[in-house]
Motif scaffolding. Structure first.
Motif, PDB file in Angstrom:
ATOM      1  N   ALA A 167       9.984   3.928  -9.905  1.00 25.81           N
ATOM      2  CA  ALA A 167       9.533   3.265  -8.679  1.00 25.81           C
ATOM      3  C   ALA A 167       8.011   3.268  -8.683  1.00 25.81           C
ATOM      4  N   ILE A 168       7.425   2.285  -8.038  1.00 27.35           N
ATOM      5  CA  ILE A 168       5.973   2.313  -7.862  1.00 27.35           C
ATOM      6  C   ILE A 168       5.672   2.235  -6.373  1.00 27.35           C
ATOM      7  N   LEU A 169       4.775   3.099  -5.956  1.00 28.22           N
ATOM      8  CA  LEU A 169       4.346   3.181  -4.567  1.00 28.22           C
ATOM      9  C   LEU A 169       4.006   1.795  -4.024  1.00 28.22           C
ATOM     10  N   PHE A 170       4.500   1.467  -2.837  1.00 26.00           N
ATOM     11  CA  PHE A 170       4.101   0.222  -2.186  1.00 26.00           C
ATOM     12  C   PHE A 170       2.784   0.464  -1.458  1.00 26.00           C
ATOM     13  N   SER A 171       1.743  -0.215  -1.915  1.00 21.25           N
ATOM     14  CA  SER A 171       0.427  -0.116  -1.302  1.00 21.25           C
ATOM     15  C   SER A 171      -0.389  -1.292  -1.812  1.00 21.25           C
ATOM     16  N   ASP A 172      -1.709  -1.170  -1.788  1.00 23.93           N
ATOM     17  CA  ASP A 172      -2.570  -2.247  -2.283  1.00 23.93           C
ATOM     18  C   ASP A 172      -3.800  -1.650  -2.937  1.00 23.93           C
ATOM     19  N   ILE A 173      -4.331  -2.356  -3.934  1.00 26.16           N
ATOM     20  CA  ILE A 173      -5.507  -1.812  -4.633  1.00 26.16           C
ATOM     21  C   ILE A 173      -6.746  -1.768  -3.741  1.00 26.16           C
ATOM     22  N   LEU A 174      -6.721  -2.480  -2.608  1.00 23.84           N
ATOM     23  CA  LEU A 174      -7.934  -2.560  -1.779  1.00 23.84           C
ATOM     24  C   LEU A 174      -7.987  -1.533  -0.663  1.00 23.84           C
ATOM     25  N   VAL A 175      -6.996  -0.635  -0.583  1.00 23.90           N
ATOM     26  CA  VAL A 175      -7.056   0.375   0.488  1.00 23.90           C
ATOM     27  C   VAL A 175      -8.263   1.301   0.307  1.00 23.90           C
ATOM     28  N   THR A 176      -8.692   1.509  -0.935  1.00 26.41           N
ATOM     29  CA  THR A 176      -9.885   2.353  -1.148  1.00 26.41           C
ATOM     30  C   THR A 176     -11.123   1.668  -0.578  1.00 26.41           C
ATOM     31  N   ALA A 177     -11.237   0.354  -0.836  1.00 23.97           N
ATOM     32  CA  ALA A 177     -12.405  -0.394  -0.335  1.00 23.97           C
ATOM     33  C   ALA A 177     -12.417  -0.411   1.189  1.00 23.97           C
ATOM     34  N   GLU A 178     -11.236  -0.508   1.792  1.00 23.42           N
ATOM     35  CA  GLU A 178     -11.174  -0.476   3.260  1.00 23.42           C
ATOM     36  C   GLU A 178     -11.610   0.892   3.780  1.00 23.42           C
ATOM     37  N   ALA A 179     -11.120   1.947   3.143  1.00 20.61           N
ATOM     38  CA  ALA A 179     -11.477   3.308   3.581  1.00 20.61           C
ATOM     39  C   ALA A 179     -12.985   3.548   3.466  1.00 20.61           C
ATOM     40  N   MET A 180     -13.630   2.897   2.491  1.00 14.34           N
ATOM     41  CA  MET A 180     -15.075   3.055   2.302  1.00 14.34           C
ATOM     42  C   MET A 180     -15.886   2.315   3.361  1.00 14.34           C
ATOM     43  N   GLY A 181     -15.220   1.417   4.107  1.00 11.73           N
ATOM     44  CA  GLY A 181     -15.931   0.683   5.159  1.00 11.73           C
ATOM     45  C   GLY A 181     -15.781  -0.825   5.084  1.00 11.73           C
ATOM     46  N   GLY A 182     -14.969  -1.309   4.142  1.00 13.40           N
ATOM     47  CA  GLY A 182     -14.726  -2.753   4.072  1.00 13.40           C
ATOM     48  C   GLY A 182     -13.824  -3.196   5.214  1.00 13.40           C
ATOM     49  N   ASP A 183     -14.187  -4.298   5.860  1.00 10.24           N
ATOM     50  CA  ASP A 183     -13.376  -4.820   6.966  1.00 10.24           C
ATOM     51  C   ASP A 183     -12.333  -5.770   6.378  1.00 10.24           C
ATOM     52  N   LEU A 184     -11.155  -5.218   6.091  1.00 13.71           N
ATOM     53  CA  LEU A 184     -10.137  -5.909   5.288  1.00 13.71           C
ATOM     54  C   LEU A 184      -9.073  -6.557   6.164  1.00 13.71           C
ATOM     55  N   SER A 185      -8.727  -7.801   5.811  1.00 11.57           N
ATOM     56  CA  SER A 185      -7.566  -8.450   6.445  1.00 11.57           C
ATOM     57  C   SER A 185      -6.827  -9.251   5.381  1.00 11.57           C
ATOM     58  N   PHE A 186      -5.542  -9.484   5.608  1.00 12.39           N
ATOM     59  CA  PHE A 186      -4.725 -10.293   4.695  1.00 12.39           C
ATOM     60  C   PHE A 186      -4.192 -11.487   5.458  1.00 12.39           C
ATOM     61  N   THR A 187      -4.373 -12.679   4.896  1.00 10.53           N
ATOM     62  CA  THR A 187      -3.874 -13.887   5.542  1.00 10.53           C
ATOM     63  C   THR A 187      -2.871 -14.558   4.621  1.00 10.53           C
ATOM     64  N   GLN A 188      -1.739 -14.948   5.197  1.00 15.43           N
ATOM     65  CA  GLN A 188      -0.689 -15.624   4.444  1.00 15.43           C
ATOM     66  C   GLN A 188      -1.257 -16.833   3.698  1.00 15.43           C
ATOM     67  N   GLY A 189      -1.013 -16.891   2.400  1.00 13.71           N
ATOM     68  CA  GLY A 189      -1.461 -18.040   1.610  1.00 13.71           C
ATOM     69  C   GLY A 189      -2.924 -17.995   1.208  1.00 13.71           C
ATOM     70  N   VAL A 190      -3.682 -17.046   1.774  1.00 15.63           N
ATOM     71  CA  VAL A 190      -5.117 -16.936   1.438  1.00 15.63           C
ATOM     72  C   VAL A 190      -5.372 -15.657   0.651  1.00 15.63           C
ATOM     73  N   GLY A 191      -4.677 -14.577   1.053  1.00 13.87           N
ATOM     74  CA  GLY A 191      -4.881 -13.295   0.382  1.00 13.87           C
ATOM     75  C   GLY A 191      -5.869 -12.430   1.132  1.00 13.87           C
ATOM     76  N   PRO A 192      -6.425 -11.416   0.431  1.00  7.12           N
ATOM     77  CA  PRO A 192      -7.315 -10.468   1.097  1.00  7.12           C
ATOM     78  C   PRO A 192      -8.680 -11.061   1.400  1.00  7.12           C
ATOM     79  N   LYS A 193      -9.239 -10.631   2.514  1.00  4.49           N
ATOM     80  CA  LYS A 193     -10.598 -11.051   2.901  1.00  4.49           C
ATOM     81  C   LYS A 193     -11.357  -9.836   3.417  1.00  4.49           C
ATOM     82  N   PHE A 194     -12.639  -9.731   3.013  1.00  7.37           N
ATOM     83  CA  PHE A 194     -13.544  -8.751   3.612  1.00  7.37           C
ATOM     84  C   PHE A 194     -14.550  -9.535   4.445  1.00  7.37           C
ATOM     85  N   SER A 195     -14.572  -9.251   5.755  1.00  6.67           N
ATOM     86  CA  SER A 195     -15.486 -10.016   6.614  1.00  6.67           C
ATOM     87  C   SER A 195     -16.921  -9.508   6.482  1.00  6.67           C
TER      88      SER A 195
END
Length: 342
Positions: free
Chosen positions: A69-97
């Motif tokens: 099994a592989i953990l369900f998560s995302d590679i960008l959770v580290t960037a968010e924890a560091m202070g990135g303002d992360l959102s995911f939009t259907q059909g667009v993918g991840p965005k940092f504002s």
């Protein structure tokens, strides 16, 4: 978890009676059951709610009977924890504002953020309870270059123009950013190991964008640093990048246990060019899973015959499952693999 599982034995370069199988993105959008959960919660809610992350992690275990099994998560959770303002939009993918483009932006990013990632450790504990030692659980993190590219571009990119501009015009700035991400990644993977994962994989999804010298300086250097910093006693480390068919000799220098190989190269040929004791994972072209079942079976058998007698081989795709691959085809592929015996 007993270390006798097919996956762990293959990861430790042992010869197994058949290749173990798991697939990148195996818990995801090609499954109706995934959408049943996704339609009720946002992607980040799913990542941050241990019970939900466990539900999604378990889908391929229950529905496909895979070997890890592989953990369900995302590679960008580290960037968010560091202070990135992360959102995911259907059909667009991840965005940092708040993209990271200046020294001041980099200085604002925090390290020592494991408290913000505790939800991942909590999810690992729930998943391991549910797995009950039946199969291993793989943890993961994004490689510094790939995470950097999202932070600098502000999201996905086709050409990585802004990221490469930073590498070429302001290399010292790039190294400052990469060093911070690497430090967080070491802490984060060690958090996962302490929480109970049985293996970890480092994903450098966008390494293929780099020239050889740039890969060496801005990616390989940091992956080497990360692997050296892991509490990896008995925890196999898998190194994956898009472009591994090119970069594998360099990747091997960081001393991972396994290198995950894309589909652009003959797997046996590349394995024989790697140092003894490094296993390979791969390398079926995921597009094969769109094909007729007889083609799927023929391609899997062709790969397995090519690797016959080779210790240290884990079956996987050369990259992740695409969202519109028929679930039935994935299930069939796993049945073909599980029926195979050397």
């Amino acid at each position: 978890m007993n270390n006798n599982s097919l996956f762990i034995r293959a990861a430790k370069s042992e010869l197994t009676e058949r290749p173990p199988v798991w697939m990148m993105r195996q818990a995801g959008r090609f499954m109706k059951e995934y959408w049943d959960i996704k339609n009720k919660y946002s992607f980040l809610e799913m990542c941050k709610t241990p019970e939900l992350a466990a539900d999604v992690t378990m889908l391929p275990v229950d529905l496909l009977d895979i070997d890890a099994a592989i953990l369900f998560s995302d590679i960008l959770v580290t960037a968010e924890a560091m202070g990135g303002d992360l959102s995911f939009t259907q059909g667009v993918g991840p965005k940092f504002s708040n993209p990271v483009r200046t020294e001041a932006d980099i200085n604002r990013l925090q390290t020592g953020v494991n408290d913000k990632l505790q939800y991942v450790a909590d999810a690992i504990k729930v998943i391991q309870q549910r797995l009950g030692g039946k199969i291993p659980l793989i943890g993961f993190a994004g490689a510094p270059f790939t995470v950097m590219s999202y932070l600098v571009e502000g999201g996905s990119s086709k050409d990585f123009k802004l990221t490469k501009l930073m590498l070429h015009n302001q290399p010292e700035l790039a190294h400052q950013l990469l060093s911070k991400i690497a430090e967080v990644t070491i802490d984060y993977l060690n958090l996962q190991i302490a929480a109970g994962v049985n293996a970890v994989q480092i994903f450098d999804s966008w390494a293929l964008a780099l020239a050889w010298d740039d890969y060496k300086e801005f990616s390989h250097y940091y992956i080497n640093k990360i692997i050296s910093g892991l509490n990896r006693a008995d925890i196999p480390v898998i190194s994956f990048c898009k472009g591994s068919s090119v970069f594998a000799p360099l990747m091997a220098e960081a001393k991972p246990d396994v290198i995950s190989i894309d589909w652009n190269v003959d797997l046996l040929d590349i394995k024989r060019r790697l140092p003894a004791g490094i296993a390979v994972q791969g390398n079926l072209d995921p597009h094969v899973l769109y094909a007729d079942k007889k083609v799927i079976k023929e391609r899997i058998h062709r790969l397995f015959e090519r690797m016959r007698g080779e210790p240290g081989f884990i079956f996987n795709l050369g990259h992740g499952i695409m969202p519109d691959i028929p679930f039935d085809n994935v299930k069939y592929a796993i049945e073909v693999i599980k029926e195979f015996k050397y």
